[in-house]
Enzyme design. Structure first.
Site, PDB file in Angstrom:
ATOM      1  N   LYS A  79     -35.859   5.534  27.385  1.00 43.71           N
ATOM      2  CA  LYS A  79     -36.339   6.852  28.483  1.00 43.71           C
ATOM      3  C   LYS A  79     -37.536   7.261  27.942  1.00 43.71           C
ATOM      4  CE  LYS A  79     -31.520   8.450  28.750  1.00 43.71           C
ATOM      5  NZ  LYS A  79     -31.340   7.733  30.178  1.00 43.71           N
ATOM      6  N   ILE A 129     -41.467   7.659  30.042  1.00 44.42           N
ATOM      7  CA  ILE A 129     -42.027   9.000  30.022  1.00 44.42           C
ATOM      8  C   ILE A 129     -43.498   8.597  29.611  1.00 44.42           C
ATOM      9  CG2 ILE A 129     -42.337  11.040  29.304  1.00 44.42           C
ATOM     10  CD1 ILE A 129     -39.254  11.464  28.921  1.00 44.42           C
ATOM     11  N   SER A 165     -25.013  10.156   2.946  1.00 43.95           N
ATOM     12  CA  SER A 165     -25.898  11.300   3.334  1.00 43.95           C
ATOM     13  C   SER A 165     -25.142  12.283   4.186  1.00 43.95           C
ATOM     14  CB  SER A 165     -27.149  11.074   3.926  1.00 43.95           C
ATOM     15  OG  SER A 165     -28.036  10.361   3.233  1.00 43.95           O
ATOM     16  N   ARG A 223     -21.484  19.674   1.796  1.00 41.35           N
ATOM     17  CA  ARG A 223     -22.253  21.099   1.754  1.00 41.35           C
ATOM     18  C   ARG A 223     -21.913  22.146   2.816  1.00 41.35           C
ATOM     19  NH1 ARG A 223     -26.554  17.455   1.403  1.00 41.35           N
ATOM     20  NH2 ARG A 223     -27.332  18.122   3.501  1.00 41.35           N
ATOM     21  N   ASP A 263     -27.632  15.281  13.156  1.00 42.28           N
ATOM     22  CA  ASP A 263     -28.740  14.407  12.876  1.00 42.28           C
ATOM     23  C   ASP A 263     -28.393  13.015  12.403  1.00 42.28           C
ATOM     24  OD1 ASP A 263     -27.890  15.367  10.647  1.00 42.28           O
ATOM     25  OD2 ASP A 263     -29.726  15.897   9.696  1.00 42.28           O
ATOM     26  N   GLU A 291     -30.926  13.776  16.965  1.00 37.25           N
ATOM     27  CA  GLU A 291     -32.027  14.895  16.539  1.00 37.25           C
ATOM     28  C   GLU A 291     -33.435  14.175  16.980  1.00 37.25           C
ATOM     29  OE1 GLU A 291     -32.909  17.844  12.915  1.00 37.25           O
ATOM     30  OE2 GLU A 291     -33.527  15.501  12.612  1.00 37.25           O
ATOM     31  N   ALA A 334     -46.238  16.162   6.313  1.00 37.32           N
ATOM     32  CA  ALA A 334     -44.777  16.228   6.046  1.00 37.32           C
ATOM     33  C   ALA A 334     -44.625  14.955   5.234  1.00 37.32           C
ATOM     34  CB  ALA A 334     -44.011  16.132   7.373  1.00 37.32           C
ATOM     35  N   HIS A 392     -42.964  15.047   1.080  1.00 38.11           N
ATOM     36  CA  HIS A 392     -41.844  14.337   0.896  1.00 38.11           C
ATOM     37  C   HIS A 392     -41.961  13.377  -0.316  1.00 38.11           C
ATOM     38  CE1 HIS A 392     -37.951  12.416   1.675  1.00 38.11           C
ATOM     39  NE2 HIS A 392     -38.548  11.306   1.523  1.00 38.11           N
TER      40      HIS A 392
END
Length: 246
Positions: free
Chosen positions: A52, A56, A81, A88, A104, A171, A183, A187
């Site tokens: 998709k 676009i 994870s 958590r 996510d 996500e 970012a 990281h």
């Protein structure tokens, strides 16, 4: 045959405890089958969403003459994870809890050239019938304390399966090139210091985030100026053509 050769069949009575254990075993078996399907379903959801987004991207390039999307990356969260996140959040490790509370597992990162392209893409996604917009967290308008900027969007994508339509959550993180670079560096630094980043490094990261934001705004102004000048040139050329024709 004598009695020893043909012993009488003895059937033990089935107790409530046995039936309860049978239900547990059947439930575990069903969950195991679901667990096996889960990665495949999220992989298919990512492929569906990628298709998709590529469409676009192509449409916008044909319409505007340039692609607002620089590149796309996808990933599926590792089982470890997922389990850590469930712990958590305080949820029991069941398939329903994973599907309902972990949004996510399938992730997509869309990197755009300019901030306005991010919001334009968000607006388009919100008006599509084949995508459900579930949640938006705007860390561009409201950056995190450490300087992190990105637009986080939870969407649901339909998978047409033999058993019926199943909406899977993905996500999407949308960033500019400058935000993505910041970012990535944050990281790397975060894990280099084993999550115990010295205060002076934190301060420099925040300063770098402000510089990245300034760069985004500067490049957007330049783009708008160039587009305005090109628009004037086009209007001038059309005006000359009309004069020649008259």
């Amino acid at each position: 045959m004598n009695e020893q050769q043909n012993p009488q069949l003895v059937v033990s009575p089935v107790t409530l405890k046995d039936l309860h254990q049978l239900d547990i075993d059947n439930n575990l078996l069903r969950q195991f089958e679901e667990w096996k399907k889960l990665p495949m379903l999220y992989k298919l959801a990512l492929e569906e969403l990628q298709s998709k987004i590529k469409l676009i991207k192509t449409e916008l390039k044909l319409q505007d003459g340039y692609s607002p999307i620089e590149h796309i990356k996808v990933r599926i969260k590792e089982p470890k994870s997922i389990m850590n996140k469930m712990e958590r959040k305080g949820y029991e490790l069941t398939m329903d809890n994973i599907l309902n509370h972990i949004h996510d597992i399938a992730g997509m990162r869309i990197v755009c050239a300019f901030v306005q392209d991010i919001y334009r893409l968000l607006d388009h996604l919100s008006h599509r019938d084949d995508i459900r917009l579930i949640e938006v967290k705007d860390y561009i308008a409201h950056p995190k304390p450490n300087g992190y900027q990105s637009l986080h969007v939870i969407v649901a994508v339909p998978l047409i399966l033999i058993e019926g339509t199943r909406w899977m959550k993905v996500e999407i993180q949308m960033r500019t090139l400058a935000m993505d670079f910041w970012a990535s560096m944050e990281h790397i630094i975060f894990y280099k210091y084993d999550k115990q980043v010295p205060p002076h490094v934190v301060a420099e990261l925040k300063e770098a985030s402000l510089a990245a934001d300034k760069l985004d705004h500067q490049m957007l102004r330049l783009r708008q100026e160039i587009l305005a000048e090109n628009g004037d040139l086009i209007e001038g050329a059309l005006h000359e053509m009309h004069e020649e024709e008259s």
